[in-house]
Structure formats: C-alpha cells, structure tokens
Scaffold this active site. Sequence first.
Site, mmCIF file in Angstrom:
data_model
loop_
_atom_site.group_PDB
_atom_site.id
_atom_site.type_symbol
_atom_site.label_atom_id
_atom_site.label_comp_id
_atom_site.label_asym_id
_atom_site.label_seq_id
_atom_site.Cartn_x
_atom_site.Cartn_y
_atom_site.Cartn_z
ATOM 1 N N CYS A 22 -9.028 -5.101 5.866
ATOM 2 C CA CYS A 22 -8.568 -4.628 4.480
ATOM 3 C C CYS A 22 -9.680 -5.369 3.485
ATOM 4 C CB CYS A 22 -7.072 -5.336 4.077
ATOM 5 S SG CYS A 22 -6.605 -5.043 2.453
ATOM 6 N N LYS B 288 -11.762 0.050 -3.529
ATOM 7 C CA LYS B 288 -11.401 -0.213 -4.883
ATOM 8 C C LYS B 288 -12.567 -0.397 -5.755
ATOM 9 C CE LYS B 288 -7.689 0.978 -2.976
ATOM 10 N NZ LYS B 288 -8.149 1.297 -1.844
ATOM 11 N N GLY C 181 -8.269 15.512 6.458
ATOM 12 C CA GLY C 181 -7.237 14.797 6.295
ATOM 13 C C GLY C 181 -7.125 14.149 4.631
ATOM 14 N N SER C 182 -5.836 14.431 4.220
ATOM 15 C CA SER C 182 -5.316 14.242 2.797
ATOM 16 C C SER C 182 -4.529 12.933 2.752
ATOM 17 C CB SER C 182 -5.021 15.439 2.136
ATOM 18 O OG SER C 182 -3.739 15.762 2.411
ATOM 19 N N GLY C 183 -4.422 12.155 3.628
ATOM 20 C CA GLY C 183 -3.594 10.972 3.342
ATOM 21 C C GLY C 183 -4.542 10.024 2.245
ATOM 22 N N ALA D 74 -10.528 11.604 8.428
ATOM 23 C CA ALA D 74 -9.459 10.687 8.013
ATOM 24 C C ALA D 74 -7.920 11.100 8.502
ATOM 25 C CB ALA D 74 -9.434 10.438 6.587
ATOM 26 N N GLY E 190 -5.853 9.565 10.563
ATOM 27 C CA GLY E 190 -4.960 8.405 11.364
ATOM 28 C C GLY E 190 -5.764 7.388 11.792
ATOM 29 N N ASP F 138 -0.620 -3.579 11.139
ATOM 30 C CA ASP F 138 -1.043 -2.029 11.494
ATOM 31 C C ASP F 138 -0.897 -1.797 13.092
ATOM 32 O OD1 ASP F 138 -1.413 -1.379 8.699
ATOM 33 O OD2 ASP F 138 -3.641 -0.966 8.974
ATOM 34 N N HIS G 154 6.305 -1.448 -26.500
ATOM 35 C CA HIS G 154 5.597 -0.517 -27.051
ATOM 36 C C HIS G 154 4.430 -0.881 -27.858
ATOM 37 C CE1 HIS G 154 5.081 3.382 -29.322
ATOM 38 N NE2 HIS G 154 4.835 2.828 -30.421
#
Length: 466
Positions: free
Chosen positions: A42, A51, A180-182, A269, A271, A312, A445
């Site tokens: 990770c 990120k 793959g679109s996860g 991608a 899995g 995982d 706000h």
Amino acid sequence: MAETYDLIVLGSGPGGYVAAIRGAQLGLKVAIVERELLGGICLNWGCIPTKALLRSAEIFHYMQHAKDYGLAAEKISADLDAVVKRSRGVSKQLNQGVTHLMKKNKIAVHMGSGKLTGKGKLSVTDKDGKTTELTAKNIIVATGARARDLPNLPADGKRVWTYRHAMVPTEMPTKLLVIGSGAIGIEFASFYNDMGADVTVVEMMDRIVPVEDADVSAFLEKALKKQGMNILTGASVSDIKATDKGVTAKLKDKAGKESAADFSHVIVAIGIVPNTADIGLKELGVQMDDRGFLKTDAMCKTNVDGIWAIGDITAPPWLAHKASHEGVIAAEAIAGKHPHAMDPKNIPGCTYCHPQVASVGLTEAKAKEAGYELKVGTFPFIGNGKAIALGEAEGFIKTVFDAKTGELLGAHMVGAEVTELIQGYTVGKTLETTEAELMETVFPHPTLSEMMHESVLAAYGRALHI
C-alpha cells in the site's frame, strides 16, 4: 536460541504495522517481519504512490484548463520521469515514517522472508541467507496479495503491466488498453488519460466500477467518455499477443463480435491473488476458501490456535483501511481486550479517478434485494455554490434510507473530493444515525458537504436548492 515475543506480525503493510503498534501500546513484546519494505504494498507500491501520480495528473488537467478559471498558461507539458520520481519520493518519506514508528514503539524489526515452522514458531531468512528463529504464542499473518496475471500472458513489465509496472513506466504509453474497471484499473486509466494517452477500458461486467451503485457507474462512464476514453462494457479480451513494438488484442463485444486492435501497452487489473504460498500455512492446516483466502472469525482468528490473519490475505473488501482496523481488532483480542467486530457495511470504498467515486453501505439495488422499503435522495453538484465556484459542477450525492426506521443504509457519491466527504456518512452509519439526526445537523456554508445534507433532505421530499 530462538527470540521470544508475545506477538509476531508477518507482513508490515497497513494491517501489519498497525497491528504491531497497537500490540506494543497494550504492553505486548512485538516483532514484525517484512520481506521487502516497511509499509508493504500500500505505502510503497499501492495506495500512496498512485495518489501522488493522480495528483500530478490532476494538476496537469487544471493547467490545461486554466482559461476556465480566467488564467493563462502556455506551452504546458508533462515530464513523466519527474512525475514518477515525485511519487517514489512520497513513498520513501512514508516508509521512513513507518521505520520511525517501529523504533518509537520498541517493535523488533526482522527484514527477510518469514515462514511458519510450527505452533508458535516462525523463521526469518534474510537476503544473505541467514536464518533467525522467532517464537510467540500469537502470530498475525498479514502478507497481503499480488496482482492476478492473465492466464495466457503473464505481465513482463515491458508491454504487459500490472499496477506495479504502471507506477514506474519506462515510457509513456501512446495507446493503452486497461483490462478491468475496478478501482485499480479505473485509477490508472484516469491517470494515463489525463497525461495524454489514448485509453481503452475493457470490462467483462455490464458496467464499469461494478461494485458501485448503478447510477454512479453510469455517470462515471459518461464522464470518462467525455474526457476521451473508450469504454467497452460486457466485453472481454479473447486473445492477446505482445511484441517488442506493442500488443495486439482480440476484443469481444457484448454481442460476441470479435475485432483486433493494436496498443502500445496493456495494464492488467483483473483482481488479486493472496500471498499464501511457502509461508507454512498449509502445513499447519490453516483453512482457506475456494479462492485461497484465509478464513477468519469476527476477531480475525483462523481455525488454528494462535494464528490470526488480517488484510488482503483474508475475505474482501480488500482495502488498506479495512486491514488497519482488523489489525487493531486482532491486537486487542490477543491482549485480552474485548474489541467490537467490524461491520463490513460500514467500510467506505474510494476510487481516486477523475471524477472521484466514494461509497459506504448498500447500493439501492442491494437494499431492494434485501427487502427494504426505501427512501432515496439525490442531489447534484450543479446545485451547490462551492462546487460551481470550484469549477467542479459535475457529480451527485445519493443516499439510501430504510423508509420504516430512517436508518441510513448507504451513501454513494461521484464528483470532486467525494473521497473526503464520504467519511461523514461513515461516521453516521457507525453511530446508527437516522435521517432525523442528519437533517438536524448544521452543515457549514459554502462547502461541498452541504450536498450531503441536501441529499438526505431530497430523500424525504425536502431538498432546498433543487
């Protein structure tokens, strides 16, 4: 002579190192074993560096649209090597942070490959071949998972990539195929699309990000297509061949029609596979499901006394924050405390594409399947002053309530910064909040969070700004 501890943690990812820290906080003598880098996948090759890459792509996107903000920017370009270098620097900084945390909490760090050799026994073999024997009454297995390869074409790091290759590309793809679109697939598709690649996404299911609410999937697909992405749902890759110059793929659409297309690179991608091999689990009789993931109880304990498992290597969702929370649960249970079991319905999921996606709890479809009578509210970004001021007027927030009790069953978002907003609903679900408390909460706000309030009001016919 073996080194003796109260707790040994095998693997130092977001589950492992957090479990080690919590154990040390509770007075346990703790050791952690790591084969490669503290922080695990990770921190070093997953959540954090991606990120950083996506942030660079986001800034590049804004630079290209400077005129939308009354600004001028000329001769805009991207330096892929510099973008990757920054990403690796971010990971290095955080890796050093985990090293500091281990020292601060007096956790013994053993670098090398760990293997369970018997009840309460674990051996560690370092890079020089030296083996150290460790013993502990309790061992937490947190070895994580790795990317699943295509059965007929393993990733080579040249033309066929996993997420790990895609983070440190040797060249910029010109025409990219993402299978793959996860979350992983869509994040890399978004990154390379923003960086200028011609991107095609192939998803076997009938919609992208298939675990998300159907309305979110539809909105995201439309947004990504608007950005120039080619998206094929209900489709598959029937054959793929790689050469020194590129990749030729046979794509089968939802009607069964095949067509060939050439790409410079492919990201696979599809899995993950749990890292259970060669660490002594089978020899000890630790139970696994039919996919190879370890079975655990609510306290993360396996069927073998003294062996625990988190992250995982266990059942989904496969998320870093889920692993960290499991690490705390396991450490507290080992220390004789009485932690609360984790409710999977209260675990948020985030996808950091552009626009972002975030959710927690049941989708509208899943809630209907469960037999609930529903109240559903949706509020669009275009109705929010802060979103318009930010130039981020595309997106929506959707909330799903039990019509009989007012229980918040699920929340689903797509748009700018929703990965930060989702925690508000996650706290609400954990506190068993109903629509009444959410309606009575005063939201500041101007903020994007006001849309969270409006979505709740909309579920009960009380929306104020649409």
